[in-house]
Design a protein around this motif. Structure first.
Motif, PDB file in Angstrom:
ATOM      1  N   ARG A  19      -5.705  -8.965 -10.686  1.00  0.00           N
ATOM      2  CA  ARG A  19      -6.223  -8.390  -9.450  1.00  0.00           C
ATOM      3  C   ARG A  19      -7.518  -9.104  -9.099  1.00  0.00           C
ATOM      4  N   ILE A  51      -5.623  -9.985   5.968  1.00  0.00           N
ATOM      5  CA  ILE A  51      -5.563  -8.609   6.462  1.00  0.00           C
ATOM      6  C   ILE A  51      -6.598  -8.422   7.564  1.00  0.00           C
ATOM      7  N   ASP A  56      -5.823  -3.302   9.654  1.00  0.00           N
ATOM      8  CA  ASP A  56      -5.350  -3.087   8.286  1.00  0.00           C
ATOM      9  C   ASP A  56      -3.928  -3.613   8.108  1.00  0.00           C
ATOM     10  N   PRO A  58      -1.354  -6.413   7.011  1.00  0.00           N
ATOM     11  CA  PRO A  58      -1.318  -7.577   6.135  1.00  0.00           C
ATOM     12  C   PRO A  58      -0.303  -8.630   6.596  1.00  0.00           C
ATOM     13  N   THR A  69      -0.080  -8.188  -3.149  1.00  0.00           N
ATOM     14  CA  THR A  69      -0.471  -7.173  -2.172  1.00  0.00           C
ATOM     15  C   THR A  69      -1.945  -7.327  -1.856  1.00  0.00           C
ATOM     16  N   SER A  71      -5.277  -5.787   0.073  1.00  0.00           N
ATOM     17  CA  SER A  71      -5.799  -4.515   0.555  1.00  0.00           C
ATOM     18  C   SER A  71      -7.301  -4.657   0.750  1.00  0.00           C
ATOM     19  N   GLN A  72      -7.890  -3.673   1.402  1.00  0.00           N
ATOM     20  CA  GLN A  72      -9.328  -3.751   1.671  1.00  0.00           C
ATOM     21  C   GLN A  72      -9.972  -2.386   1.575  1.00  0.00           C
ATOM     22  N   ASP A  73     -11.244  -2.405   1.310  1.00  0.00           N
ATOM     23  CA  ASP A  73     -12.094  -1.222   1.359  1.00  0.00           C
ATOM     24  C   ASP A  73     -13.229  -1.571   2.302  1.00  0.00           C
ATOM     25  N   VAL A  79     -12.243  -7.033  -0.292  1.00  0.00           N
ATOM     26  CA  VAL A  79     -10.813  -7.281  -0.148  1.00  0.00           C
ATOM     27  C   VAL A  79     -10.242  -7.595  -1.522  1.00  0.00           C
ATOM     28  N   TYR A  80      -9.037  -7.112  -1.759  1.00  0.00           N
ATOM     29  CA  TYR A  80      -8.390  -7.278  -3.043  1.00  0.00           C
ATOM     30  C   TYR A  80      -7.083  -8.045  -2.882  1.00  0.00           C
ATOM     31  N   GLN A  82      -3.775  -8.053  -5.286  1.00  0.00           N
ATOM     32  CA  GLN A  82      -3.025  -7.685  -6.494  1.00  0.00           C
ATOM     33  C   GLN A  82      -1.866  -8.660  -6.620  1.00  0.00           C
TER      34      GLN A  82
END
Length: 124
Positions: A19, A51, A56, A58, A69, A71-73, A79-80, A82
């Motif tokens: 990750r 993304i 939001d 992708p 995958t 994703s973001q916060d 941003v991540y 995985q």
């Protein structure tokens, strides 16, 4: 100006997972997309996933679909990525980037700010 710092790279065996994380500092108004790119030795840098910070939504390169995958916060400006079922072909330096992106969200040239990268090595 936006500064990006990636983390989470490492060495894994084929089939394993990693990750990646990327923390952005600076003005979030400077970008509408956050993306992950990679560059293997002797190859051009290529888009892996991106993304939209507001949508939001992708987008994945074909090589990443079904395995990676993004994703973001937004609160953490992070941003991540995985990455599951890693393959030796995924071995590369992985870069986080942000920019004011139009339609080509996996195009290297669309991104303005880049991190220094984190190495991912997958052994068979």
């Amino acid at each position: 100006y936006v500064q990006l710092v990636e983390s989470g790279g490492g060495s894994v065996q084929a089939g394993g997972s990693l990750r990646l994380s990327c923390i952005a500092s600076g003005s979030s108004a400077a970008y509408n997309y956050m993306g992950w790119f990679r560059q293997a030795p002797g190859k051009e840098r290529e888009g892996v996933a991106a993304i939209g910070t507001s949508s939001d939504s992708p987008t994945y390169a074909d090589s990443a679909k079904g395995r990676f995958t993004i994703s973001q916060d937004n609160a953490k400006k992070t941003v991540y990525l995985q990455m599951n079922r890693l393959e030796p072909e995924d071995t590369a330096m992985y870069y986080c980037a942000v920019g004011l992106v139009g339609q080509s969200v996996l195009d290297v040239d669309e991104y303005t700010y880049w991190g220094l990268g984190t190495q991912v090595t997958v052994s068979s």
